[in-house]
Design a protein around this motif. Structure first.
Motif, PDB file in Angstrom:
ATOM      1  N   TRP A 147     -42.970  11.581  75.196  1.00 32.44           N
ATOM      2  CA  TRP A 147     -44.017  11.502  75.622  1.00 32.44           C
ATOM      3  C   TRP A 147     -44.938  12.845  75.692  1.00 32.44           C
ATOM      4  O   TRP A 147     -44.322  13.713  75.470  1.00 32.44           O
ATOM      5  N   GLY A 150     -49.472  10.843  78.445  1.00 27.71           N
ATOM      6  CA  GLY A 150     -49.448   9.629  78.825  1.00 27.71           C
ATOM      7  C   GLY A 150     -50.550   8.840  78.443  1.00 27.71           C
ATOM      8  O   GLY A 150     -51.045   7.712  79.099  1.00 27.71           O
ATOM      9  N   THR A 151     -51.535   9.359  77.539  1.00 29.12           N
ATOM     10  CA  THR A 151     -52.640   8.594  76.961  1.00 29.12           C
ATOM     11  C   THR A 151     -52.177   7.423  75.963  1.00 29.12           C
ATOM     12  O   THR A 151     -51.024   7.446  75.342  1.00 29.12           O
ATOM     13  N   GLU A 152     -53.577   7.049  75.394  1.00 31.02           N
ATOM     14  CA  GLU A 152     -52.917   5.917  74.277  1.00 31.02           C
ATOM     15  C   GLU A 152     -52.669   6.859  72.891  1.00 31.02           C
ATOM     16  O   GLU A 152     -51.993   6.200  72.265  1.00 31.02           O
ATOM     17  N   ASP A 154     -50.583   8.719  72.735  1.00 33.08           N
ATOM     18  CA  ASP A 154     -48.980   8.850  72.884  1.00 33.08           C
ATOM     19  C   ASP A 154     -48.298   7.712  72.343  1.00 33.08           C
ATOM     20  O   ASP A 154     -47.191   8.035  71.477  1.00 33.08           O
ATOM     21  N   ARG A 155     -48.953   6.368  72.407  1.00 30.90           N
ATOM     22  CA  ARG A 155     -48.390   5.306  71.464  1.00 30.90           C
ATOM     23  C   ARG A 155     -48.460   5.655  70.139  1.00 30.90           C
ATOM     24  O   ARG A 155     -47.614   5.403  69.273  1.00 30.90           O
ATOM     25  N   GLN A 180     -45.166   2.736  76.747  1.00 28.34           N
ATOM     26  CA  GLN A 180     -45.231   4.239  76.612  1.00 28.34           C
ATOM     27  C   GLN A 180     -44.065   4.817  76.982  1.00 28.34           C
ATOM     28  O   GLN A 180     -43.236   4.384  77.949  1.00 28.34           O
ATOM     29  N   ASP A 183     -43.452   5.716  80.780  1.00 28.48           N
ATOM     30  CA  ASP A 183     -43.004   4.848  81.652  1.00 28.48           C
ATOM     31  C   ASP A 183     -41.777   4.481  81.892  1.00 28.48           C
ATOM     32  O   ASP A 183     -41.052   4.214  80.919  1.00 28.48           O
TER      33      ASP A 183
END
Length: 438
Positions: A147, A150-152, A154-155, A180, A183
């Motif tokens: 990660w 922690g934002t989109e 990261d996906r 994520q 998480d």
């Protein structure tokens, strides 16, 4: 005769029949959480059932420091952190340029892993969220742990670093998005378990699955808290799902449940940076950012490695030794012991550290160099303490073909787990530092 001796050794080192292996790590699970579950007010039918069905350790003696990333790398290599190279969770970053980067990348591991050993033996492999697996070789289907913000984005990063096409394929099969990396809740674990179930249906012969929710909760609420007990019970159910999926696909599978460290309650943060700043060994700007350093504590929860900018400078070593001696003699710093380079090496710790500070129970290494010497801790539970503290012992349960029912493995060296798994797989991990135990 030499060839015959080698053949005999190989036969003795391997099980009569190789077995697929599912290796599940439950971060922070203490052995007493299972053996004393009822006394602690928990119902753990899956973990207790596996323990009764197979073999278990009274406890596993971990590595220095007892942190997640060093421990998980030992679990898949069979060697100490000083040798495998992952000696902390976060990378050493004294001037804070790496933006909180962790040891995510498998290229930092300096020795062979179980995935590589399995692959060399012709076995298929899969991974869900195991630490230090970005770019790992030997993993056929890899969902690595990483990660950043922690934002989109990261996906997108995880999708790019996973086995090509794997995230999209599994998301279609599962009917949900992969969580994520940042998480670490039990709910995030539950989502990952759904993806692990999908992978297990493909019958990989060696699969690793890492679940972080227990550790996450124990840091936030403390070990033995109501929240921690609820997290352990919920994780027990997740283990049940993994075991059922593995056994449905591969009836002869060996299930190995491990954890990486124990836990202690904490109440106090100790600022180890202040004496180094006062001694001119660390310099800060007006905003508190490091502008220069000669010696730096590298914090690790219950311990801190002390690295020197010039580790062969006798005058610097003497100065730092004096600073540490003064700290250790001051009760305010709550220091249990100070290890020198030779003691660190003997314990298998960071080979580039000149000293290591071990904290007393109830305290952790603080993160704010501007804080007072002692203040209420950020967390309510911590690990990272020296591995010879019994409170840091971790969990081992093994159930599968040929494993004696209810066998007591005693107290196990964490380094023995990887060669034991290799033996179950019919693979070879010659670099391991101690013999197999199951």
């Amino acid at each position: 005769m030499r060839r015959l001796a080698t053949l005999i050794a190989l036969l003795l080192a391997s099980p009569a029949a190789a077995s697929p292996v599912l290796l599940i790590s439950l971060d922070g699970l203490r052995p007493g959480d299972i053996s004393d579950a009822k006394a602690r007010g928990m119902n753990l039918p899956v973990l207790s059932g596996l323990r009764a069905e197979g073999a278990s350790a009274q406890g596993v003696v971990g590595v220095l420091p007892t942190l997640t990333y060093p421990s998980h790398t030992t679990l898949v290599t069979g060697v100490s952190p000083g040798r495998h190279g992952v000696v902390n969770n976060l990378t050493f970053d004294p001037e804070q340029k790496n933006q909180g980067g962790w040891y995510w990348y498998a290229s930092d591991v300096k020795v062979p892993t179980l995935w590589q050993a399995a692959h060399a033996a012709g076995l298929s492999t899969a991974n869900v969220h195991w630490p230090v697996t970005v770019g790992a070789t030997g993993i056929d289907e890899n969902l690595p742990q990483i990660w950043r913000a922690g934002t989109e984005d990261d996906r997108k990063l995880l999708t790019a670093l996973a086995t090509p096409g794997l995230v999209a394929r599994l998301e279609r099969r599962v009917g949900a998005r992969y969580p994520q990396g940042i998480d670490e809740t039990v709910e995030g674990d539950a989502q990952r378990v759904a993806f692990a179930e999908a992978l297990l249906a493909d019958k990989p012969q060696f699969t690793t699955v890492y679940l972080a929710g227990i550790d996450h909760t124990e840091h936030h609420d403390g070990p033995d808290s109501a929240a921690a007990k609820a997290a352990i019970e919920a994780t027990d159910a997740l283990v049940g799902r993994l075991v059922r999926a593995a056994r449905a696909a591969m009836p002869d599978v060996t299930v190995v449940v491990v954890s990486d460290h124990g836990f202690l309650p904490v109440s106090t943060d100790i600022n180890l940076f202040k004496p180094f700043i006062d001694a001119g060994l660390i310099t800060l700007d007006a905003k508190g950012q490091v502008t220069g350093w000669q010696a730096m504590p590298w914090i690790a929860g219950g311990t801190a490695a002390i690295r020197l900018a010039r580790p062969d400078d006798a005058a610097l070593i003497a100065k730092v030794r004096g600073v540490l001696a003064a700290m250790a003699s001051d009760p305010a710093y709550k220091i249990a012991s100070v290890l020198d380079r030779s003691a660190i090496a003997k314990a298998g710790g960071d080979g580039e550290a000149s000293f290591l500070v071990a904290m007393q129970p109830g305290t952790e290494t603080g993160r704010d160099p501007a804080a007072p010497i002692a203040k209420p801790s950020v967390y309510k539970g911590m690990h990272g303490y020296v591995p010879w503290d019994p409170a840091m012992r971790s969990t081992l349960i093994v159930a599968g073909p040929g494993i004696a029912k209810g066998k007591d493995l005693g107290v196990v060296d964490m380094r023995a787990i990887a060669p034991s798994i290799a033996r179950r797989l019919g693979a070879s991990l010659r670099s391991a530092e101690v013999p197999a135990v199951f």
